[in-house]
Design an enzyme around this catalytic site. Structure first.
Site, PDB file in Angstrom:
ATOM      1  N   ASP A  47       0.958  -0.982   0.203  1.00 16.05           N
ATOM      2  CA  ASP A  47      -0.031   0.111   0.024  1.00 16.05           C
ATOM      3  C   ASP A  47       0.851   1.425   0.000  1.00 16.05           C
ATOM      4  O   ASP A  47       2.094   0.816   0.202  1.00 16.05           O
ATOM      5  CB  ASP A  47      -0.855   0.102   0.734  1.00 16.05           C
ATOM      6  CG  ASP A  47      -1.539  -1.079   0.697  1.00 16.05           C
ATOM      7  OD1 ASP A  47      -2.130  -1.254   0.597  1.00 16.05           O
ATOM      8  OD2 ASP A  47      -3.269  -0.952   2.370  1.00 16.05           O
ATOM      9  N   HIS A  80       3.705  -2.282   2.929  1.00 11.72           N
ATOM     10  CA  HIS A  80       3.937  -1.386   2.526  1.00 11.72           C
ATOM     11  C   HIS A  80       4.700  -0.865   1.362  1.00 11.72           C
ATOM     12  O   HIS A  80       5.911  -1.184   2.362  1.00 11.72           O
ATOM     13  CB  HIS A  80       3.673  -0.247   3.799  1.00 11.72           C
ATOM     14  CG  HIS A  80       2.079   0.104   4.638  1.00 11.72           C
ATOM     15  ND1 HIS A  80       2.074  -1.527   5.280  1.00 11.72           N
ATOM     16  CD2 HIS A  80       0.521   0.438   4.269  1.00 11.72           C
ATOM     17  CE1 HIS A  80       0.454  -0.636   5.790  1.00 11.72           C
ATOM     18  NE2 HIS A  80      -0.151  -0.273   5.389  1.00 11.72           N
TER      19      HIS A  80
END
Length: 316
Positions: A126, A270
């Site tokens: 992400d 992430h």
């Protein structure tokens, strides 16, 4: 239901790419390229015969290099086109407008009988693209032959357009993670701008129409998910949270991701939003240890396709 002939179509597309490449090569004749060869300056001490031989040798090398470059560019374009077509495969109807945190699959014996890999798992990233971090993670994934899913933030896509193109070119899936990554309440027009603006930019840069959405912070009730479901996105959550955004120790990131991983699971990591060096350090070990445990890495669209295939098998 998704198109049952999708994978057959992909094979035909690959064969077509090979045929196109062969046809392209046959058209790359030396005379056509010779006219583009640079002028050569030769030593005056050479005899006329030596000069001619030297000239011919350099011209041949130049023409071969030009043809090889042209061929590489042609093949790269074909591969990019195939990747885009694969990523634009329609989302199975049963997942449109639904919120999912993992895929429920049959036991391994049934999966293998249905042609579905045992213990599939999806790595997701992400908040990118994020310059150095995304580049590092893409390099690790490529080295380990792993395809993942990247939920991108629109303003980051605007800042690093080449990285988004690289993500698609290397076969990874793309999901929508809003334009600004904010957590407050959104009105319907605001939610529309957050999601549609990101989708439009991703499509403009890569040709990929995103069908996956992940809300920032996993917040489901601030107006973003409602709009995404209205637009028939599959809202993708996660079953394993590495907490790499909070932990600055690569071993902690690794241990948590391993502990929560499961067949049909979706792992949250992430590549953006800050310093992700610990994520990059943990990733190769995570890949190696999950493989040792029998997992096979897939993208989120592939995971959804597997459950769709399983549903078709049950109905048949």
């Amino acid at each position: 239901m998704a198109d049952r002939h999708f994978f057959v179509g992909q094979r035909s597309l690959s064969l077509a790419l090979v045929a196109s490449a062969v046809s392209f090569l046959s058209g790359c004749t030396l005379p056509a390229a010779r006219s583009a060869s640079p002028k050569l300056t030769l030593p005056e001490t050479m005899s006329a015969q030596q000069q001619k031989s030297h000239t011919d040798t350099i011209e041949v090398k130049t023409l071969v290099a030009q043809r090889n470059l042209a061929y590489k560019q042609f093949v790269d374009a074909l591969v990019q086109k195939e990747a885009v077509q694969r990523l634009n495969a329609p989302l199975p109807i049963e997942f449109q407008g639904k919120t999912l945190s993992q895929i429920k699959l049959d036991d391994n014996t049934k999966l293998v009988a249905q042609g579905v890999p045992a213990k599939p798992i999806a790595l997701t990233f992400d908040d990118g693209p994020w310059g150095k971090s995304t580049t590092q993670i893409l390099s690790i994934l490529k080295k380990n032959n792993v395809k993942a899913t990247f939920f991108v933030v629109g303003r980051q896509v605007q800042q690093y357009p080449q990285l988004v193109k690289q993500v698609v070119a290397e076969g990874h899936a793309i999901g929508n993670h809003t334009w600004s990554h904010q957590y407050h309440r959104f009105s319907p027009p605001e939610a529309s701008r957050e999601i549609d603006r990101t989708a439009e930019l991703v499509y403009k840069l890569t040709g990929v129409k995103t069908s996956l959405f992940r809300p920032p912070g996993g917040i489901l009730n601030n107006g973003l998910v409602s709009y995404a479901q209205e637009k028939k996105y599959a809202v993708i959550m996660w079953s394993a949270d590495s907490l790499d955004w909070r932990n600055h120790n690569s071993k902690t990131v690794l241990d948590r991701a391993l502990k929560e991983s499961k067949s049909g699971g979706i792992v949250l990591m992430h590549d953006g939003g800050g310093d992700r060096s610990k994520t990059a350090q943990a990733l190769p070990k995570l890949i190696a240890q999950l493989r040792q445990r029998g997992y096979k890495f897939v993208t989120v669209p592939e995971l959804l396709e597997m459950e769709d295939k399983q549903l078709i098998a049950r109905q048949g």
